[in-house]
Design a protein around this motif. Structure first.
Motif, PDB file in Angstrom:
ATOM      1  N   GLN A 124       0.845  -1.191   0.000  1.00 44.83           N
ATOM      2  CA  GLN A 124       0.000   0.000   0.000  1.00 44.83           C
ATOM      3  C   GLN A 124       0.882   1.243   0.000  1.00 44.83           C
ATOM      4  O   GLN A 124       2.048   1.197   0.367  1.00 44.83           O
ATOM      5  N   GLY A 125       0.313   2.348  -0.432  1.00 45.86           N
ATOM      6  CA  GLY A 125       1.017   3.625  -0.469  1.00 45.86           C
ATOM      7  C   GLY A 125       1.602   3.926  -1.829  1.00 45.86           C
ATOM      8  O   GLY A 125       1.990   3.031  -2.581  1.00 45.86           O
ATOM      9  N   ASN A 126       1.648   5.208  -2.169  1.00 44.69           N
ATOM     10  CA  ASN A 126       2.209   5.683  -3.436  1.00 44.69           C
ATOM     11  C   ASN A 126       1.545   5.035  -4.654  1.00 44.69           C
ATOM     12  O   ASN A 126       2.189   4.780  -5.673  1.00 44.69           O
ATOM     13  N   GLY A 127       0.259   4.742  -4.515  1.00 38.26           N
ATOM     14  CA  GLY A 127      -0.483   4.149  -5.627  1.00 38.26           C
ATOM     15  C   GLY A 127      -0.481   2.636  -5.644  1.00 38.26           C
ATOM     16  O   GLY A 127      -1.148   2.019  -6.487  1.00 38.26           O
ATOM     17  N   ASN A 128       0.267   1.997  -4.739  1.00 38.74           N
ATOM     18  CA  ASN A 128       0.271   0.535  -4.636  1.00 38.74           C
ATOM     19  C   ASN A 128      -0.929   0.077  -3.823  1.00 38.74           C
ATOM     20  O   ASN A 128      -1.244   0.660  -2.784  1.00 38.74           O
ATOM     21  N   ARG A 146       6.992  -2.176  -8.388  1.00 44.03           N
ATOM     22  CA  ARG A 146       8.325  -1.817  -8.847  1.00 44.03           C
ATOM     23  C   ARG A 146       9.386  -2.805  -8.367  1.00 44.03           C
ATOM     24  O   ARG A 146       9.285  -3.393  -7.282  1.00 44.03           O
ATOM     25  N   GLN A 181       7.983   2.583  -1.589  1.00 45.00           N
ATOM     26  CA  GLN A 181       8.324   3.997  -1.661  1.00 45.00           C
ATOM     27  C   GLN A 181       8.222   4.528  -3.094  1.00 45.00           C
ATOM     28  O   GLN A 181       8.332   5.731  -3.323  1.00 45.00           O
ATOM     29  N   LEU A 182       8.004   3.606  -4.040  1.00 48.22           N
ATOM     30  CA  LEU A 182       7.947   3.963  -5.457  1.00 48.22           C
ATOM     31  C   LEU A 182       6.541   3.715  -6.002  1.00 48.22           C
ATOM     32  O   LEU A 182       5.890   2.732  -5.619  1.00 48.22           O
ATOM     33  N   PRO A 183       6.060   4.538  -6.883  1.00 48.09           N
ATOM     34  CA  PRO A 183       4.748   4.282  -7.492  1.00 48.09           C
ATOM     35  C   PRO A 183       4.839   3.078  -8.412  1.00 48.09           C
ATOM     36  O   PRO A 183       5.912   2.765  -8.949  1.00 48.09           O
TER      37      PRO A 183
END
Length: 380
Positions: A124-128, A146, A181-183
């Motif tokens: 979850q986070g950054n679009g995940n 990613r 931490q990466l989209p």
């Protein structure tokens, strides 16, 4: 696992793989070799590309052929060991996918289960969004999650990073956290494809959640012990290669990188094996001894993988043969060792080659040509 020294060396090498495979399949990329000892000639051709050591084994129901060239240690006369052990890198992914598909066959999980079902809150986070990603998409690299590699793992990035962090331990949660931490590369629609080691780290975590036992124990109990793969191990945080092995070299400095805590590659690239054991594994897998027909069909149902220039199933690539048809296998590389191998569709003929130092496009082409010619040899 990805190779050292650059963000996407796998991609660098494999973006040219389509052209190499095309040349091989059309007969323009493979030199005509003397027929007295074709495997040795192919191994010599790999060695001539500048690697330190090369070893290959080819098996069929009645034969086992071995050839080697170069040395086991730079500057020495020590031969490449017979049945030497090495880090198989991303060929590990086929082991992981096999275990997951066995669990699917036992009814303990489904390929359509979401990551969120088994690992709540992890993706979850950054679009995940793990609620939108299935286990199938992890295994087929269509999740969009990613990749992580040298930029995030200093030991894989440079000789200095290796010396500073070769004993460092990573947890799977820490590795997935780096990816979060990466989209994502794209939404998980099952149509787009992008290679990511993170997918298989998550598959290892799901294996532990489903079974209550570590990924390593499941691989040992379900594959390594039943097949008698005596040279194969899941080293965990143990940094040394036990038993006969060649030294591995990486980076432009030719740094000896044999010692490595490979916890950064759990599920995705950490297995140590031999050419002989990999041949036995591929023969058993494609021969139907590890998966029920329904699960083997799922594994070998492939889609276009543009980054690789081949087709990709669940932890297994499908590569065209110059003599017609295709074979199944997987490339692998982890800091100082590169391997390429696979088996015919029925598992009756297998071929594995590995080198013990970095190799460029010429090395890759020579390795691919070796496997192609050896798997075609009885059909020509």
């Amino acid at each position: 696992m990805r190779v050292p020294g650059r963000r996407r060396r796998d991609q660098l090498v494999l973006t040219s793989l389509g052209a190499v495979l095309f040349a091989t399949s059309t007969g323009t990329g493979a030199a005509k070799l003397p027929q007295d000892d074709p495997l040795q000639q192919q191994v010599d051709a790999v060695h001539d590309t500048g690697v330190v050591g090369v070893s290959a084994e080819v098996t069929s129901p009645d034969t086992r052929d071995i050839a080697r060239a170069g040395t086991a240690e730079r500057g020495s006369r020590r031969q490449m060991p017979l049945n030497g052990r090495f880090r198989i890198g991303s060929a590990t992914k086929t082991f992981t996918a096999t275990v997951v598909l066995q669990l699917v066959g036992e009814g303990r999980m489904s390929l359509e289960d979401t990551v969120e079902q088994w690992l709540p809150g992890v993706v979850q986070g950054n679009g995940n969004d793990g609620s939108q990603i299935t286990v199938r998409q992890l295994l087929q690299h269509t999740s969009g999650i990613r990749d992580i590699g040298p930029p995030e793992i200093p030991a894989l990035k440079s000789a200095g990073g290796y010396r500073a962090e070769r004993f460092r331990t990573y947890t799977p949660e820490e590795l997935v956290g780096l990816a979060m931490q990466l989209p994502p590369n794209f939404p998980p629609d099952g149509e787009q494809w992008s290679y990511s080691n993170t997918n298989y780290i998550l598959a290892a975590m799901i294996t532990q959640k489903v079974t209550g036992r570590s990924w390593a124990k499941e691989v040992n109990d379900r594959i390594i012990r039943p097949l008698g793969l005596r040279g194969t191990s899941t080293p965990g945080t143990f940094p040394f290669i036990l038993g006969p092995h060649a030294q591995g070299y990486a980076f432009s400095t030719g740094t000896d990188v044999t010692v490595l805590n490979s916890s950064m590659a759990v599920g995705s690239g950490s297995v140590i094996s031999t050419a002989h054991d990999l041949n036995r594994f591929y023969a058993a897998l494609l021969g139907g001894r590890l998966l029920a027909p329904a699960q083997l069909d799922e594994m070998t149902n492939t889609m276009d993988a543009p980054e690789l220039g081949v087709r990709y199933g669940l932890g297994l690539a499908e590569i065209p043969l110059s003599c017609g048809g295709s074979y199944f296998g997987h490339r692998g590389e982890l800091l100082g060792y590169i391997t390429w191998g696979g088996a015919t569709r029925d598992g009756t003929r297998t071929a594995v080659v590995y080198v013990s130092s970095d190799g460029g496009r010429d090395t890759q082409q020579a390795m691919i040509t070796l496997v192609d010619q050896e798997l075609c040899r009885t059909r020509s």
